[in-house]
Design an enzyme around this catalytic site. Structure first.
Site, PDB file in Angstrom:
ATOM      1  N   PRO A  38       0.787  -1.231   0.000  1.00 38.19           N
ATOM      2  CA  PRO A  38       0.000   0.000   0.000  1.00 38.19           C
ATOM      3  C   PRO A  38       0.826   1.293   0.000  1.00 38.19           C
ATOM      4  CG  PRO A  38      -0.160  -1.142   2.115  1.00 38.19           C
ATOM      5  CD  PRO A  38       0.494  -2.078   1.165  1.00 38.19           C
ATOM      6  N   ASN A  39       0.309   2.238  -0.736  1.00 40.79           N
ATOM      7  CA  ASN A  39       0.835   3.613  -0.829  1.00 40.79           C
ATOM      8  C   ASN A  39       2.121   3.740  -1.653  1.00 40.79           C
ATOM      9  OD1 ASN A  39      -1.239   4.794   0.853  1.00 40.79           O
ATOM     10  ND2 ASN A  39      -0.251   3.729   2.551  1.00 40.79           N
ATOM     11  N   ARG A  85       4.835  11.053  -1.127  1.00 39.88           N
ATOM     12  CA  ARG A  85       5.227  10.652   0.222  1.00 39.88           C
ATOM     13  C   ARG A  85       6.435  11.445   0.726  1.00 39.88           C
ATOM     14  NH1 ARG A  85       4.499   4.396   1.184  1.00 39.88           N
ATOM     15  NH2 ARG A  85       4.558   5.199   3.326  1.00 39.88           N
ATOM     16  N   TYR A 144      11.789   8.911   0.832  1.00 38.07           N
ATOM     17  CA  TYR A 144      11.615   8.292  -0.487  1.00 38.07           C
ATOM     18  C   TYR A 144      12.212   9.123  -1.621  1.00 38.07           C
ATOM     19  CZ  TYR A 144       8.441   5.684   2.458  1.00 38.07           C
ATOM     20  OH  TYR A 144       7.922   4.925   3.487  1.00 38.07           O
ATOM     21  N   ASN A 193       7.881  -5.822  -1.123  1.00 40.64           N
ATOM     22  CA  ASN A 193       7.891  -4.690  -0.205  1.00 40.64           C
ATOM     23  C   ASN A 193       6.463  -4.597   0.334  1.00 40.64           C
ATOM     24  OD1 ASN A 193       7.866  -2.309   1.170  1.00 40.64           O
ATOM     25  ND2 ASN A 193       8.937  -1.115  -0.397  1.00 40.64           N
ATOM     26  N   ALA A 221       3.401  -0.791   4.736  1.00 39.90           N
ATOM     27  CA  ALA A 221       2.961  -0.772   6.148  1.00 39.90           C
ATOM     28  C   ALA A 221       2.512  -2.146   6.641  1.00 39.90           C
ATOM     29  CB  ALA A 221       1.845   0.257   6.330  1.00 39.90           C
ATOM     30  N   GLU A 281      12.489  -9.785   1.378  1.00 37.56           N
ATOM     31  CA  GLU A 281      11.760  -8.571   1.797  1.00 37.56           C
ATOM     32  C   GLU A 281      12.620  -7.351   1.466  1.00 37.56           C
ATOM     33  OE1 GLU A 281      11.436  -8.557   6.066  1.00 37.56           O
ATOM     34  OE2 GLU A 281      10.510  -6.562   6.144  1.00 37.56           O
ATOM     35  N   HIS A 334      12.801  -2.865   1.401  1.00 41.95           N
ATOM     36  CA  HIS A 334      12.239  -1.556   1.768  1.00 41.95           C
ATOM     37  C   HIS A 334      13.100  -0.468   1.153  1.00 41.95           C
ATOM     38  CE1 HIS A 334       9.508  -3.387   4.581  1.00 41.95           C
ATOM     39  NE2 HIS A 334      10.510  -4.128   4.995  1.00 41.95           N
ATOM     40  N   ARG A 343      13.408   4.684  11.669  1.00 43.22           N
ATOM     41  CA  ARG A 343      12.201   5.525  11.662  1.00 43.22           C
ATOM     42  C   ARG A 343      11.397   5.300  12.953  1.00 43.22           C
ATOM     43  NH1 ARG A 343       9.574   4.989   5.787  1.00 43.22           N
ATOM     44  NH2 ARG A 343       8.256   6.638   6.709  1.00 43.22           N
TER      45      ARG A 343
HETATM   46  C1  DQA Z   1       8.439   0.968   3.388  1.00 42.21           C
HETATM   47  C2  DQA Z   1       8.616   1.218   4.895  1.00 42.21           C
HETATM   48  C3  DQA Z   1       7.299   1.034   5.621  1.00 42.21           C
HETATM   49  O1  DQA Z   1       7.463   1.292   7.002  1.00 42.21           O
HETATM   50  C4  DQA Z   1       6.267   2.001   5.085  1.00 42.21           C
HETATM   51  O2  DQA Z   1       5.012   1.784   5.706  1.00 42.21           O
HETATM   52  C5  DQA Z   1       6.148   1.990   3.609  1.00 42.21           C
HETATM   53  C6  DQA Z   1       7.345   1.833   2.797  1.00 42.21           C
HETATM   54  C7  DQA Z   1       9.721   1.253   2.589  1.00 42.21           C
HETATM   55  O3  DQA Z   1       9.812   0.788   1.472  1.00 42.21           O
HETATM   56  O4  DQA Z   1      10.600   1.967   3.069  1.00 42.21           O
HETATM   57  O5  DQA Z   1       5.058   2.186   3.053  1.00 42.21           O
HETATM   58  O6  DQA Z   1       8.111  -0.405   3.204  1.00 42.21           O
END
Ligand code: DQA
Length: 143
Positions: free
Chosen positions: A9-10, A17, A22, A73, A76, A97, A99, A106
């Protein structure tokens, strides 16, 4: 065998963002960079994004059925989705995994990953390079 790359998501709205985490990257730039690296490595990939936990789980189920390697990825969902963790546990091929940011630097709620325990490894904090490093690691794992 195609490597499945799932984004949670997102992530499709990266351009909106926090720039401090990012950068100026938008989702197209992210997928273009991953696709370019996969081409360079001679790897076949399929990239999908969803904001829905249920859709991500059904794609992971498909990967389990096809014995397909996964780079994910979970965004959240990383921090609380036991359902995504359980789906990843079903995979027969390796899972990595990734990120973009380093969740450990964070907020405290990001310090827990419920999926880290069911993947081969985690790559975090390198922006687009987290994905390209994961492609290299996956290529070695499946060879
Ligand atoms: C994320 C890190 C997560 O904590 C966050 O909720 C994201 C992006 C990253 O790629 O840094 O949406 O997965």
């Amino acid at each position: 065998m195609k490597i499945l790359i799932l984004n949670g998501p997102n992530l499709a709205r990266l351009d909106l963002r926090e720039k401090s985490y990012y950068g100026n990257l938008d989702y197209k730039q992210l997928t273009d960079a991953i696709t370019a690296k996969a081409g360079e490595l001679g790897i076949s990939i399929e990239i999908k994004q969803s904001d829905s936990e249920s859709e991500l789980i059904s794609w992971i189920h498909d990967a389990a059925d096809k014995k397909q390697p996964l780079i994910i990825n979970p965004a959240a969902f990383t921090h609380y989705s036991y359902a995504i963790r359980d789906a990843i546990s079903m995979l027969k091929a390796p899972a990595i995994e990734v990120h973009l940011s380093n969740p450990l630097s964070r907020e405290e709620f990001r310090h827990t990953s419920v999926v880290s325990g069911v993947v081969q490894g985690t790559i975090a904090g390198f922006g687009v390079e987290s994905y390209t490093l994961a492609l290299i690691a996956m290529q070695n794992l499946v060879q």
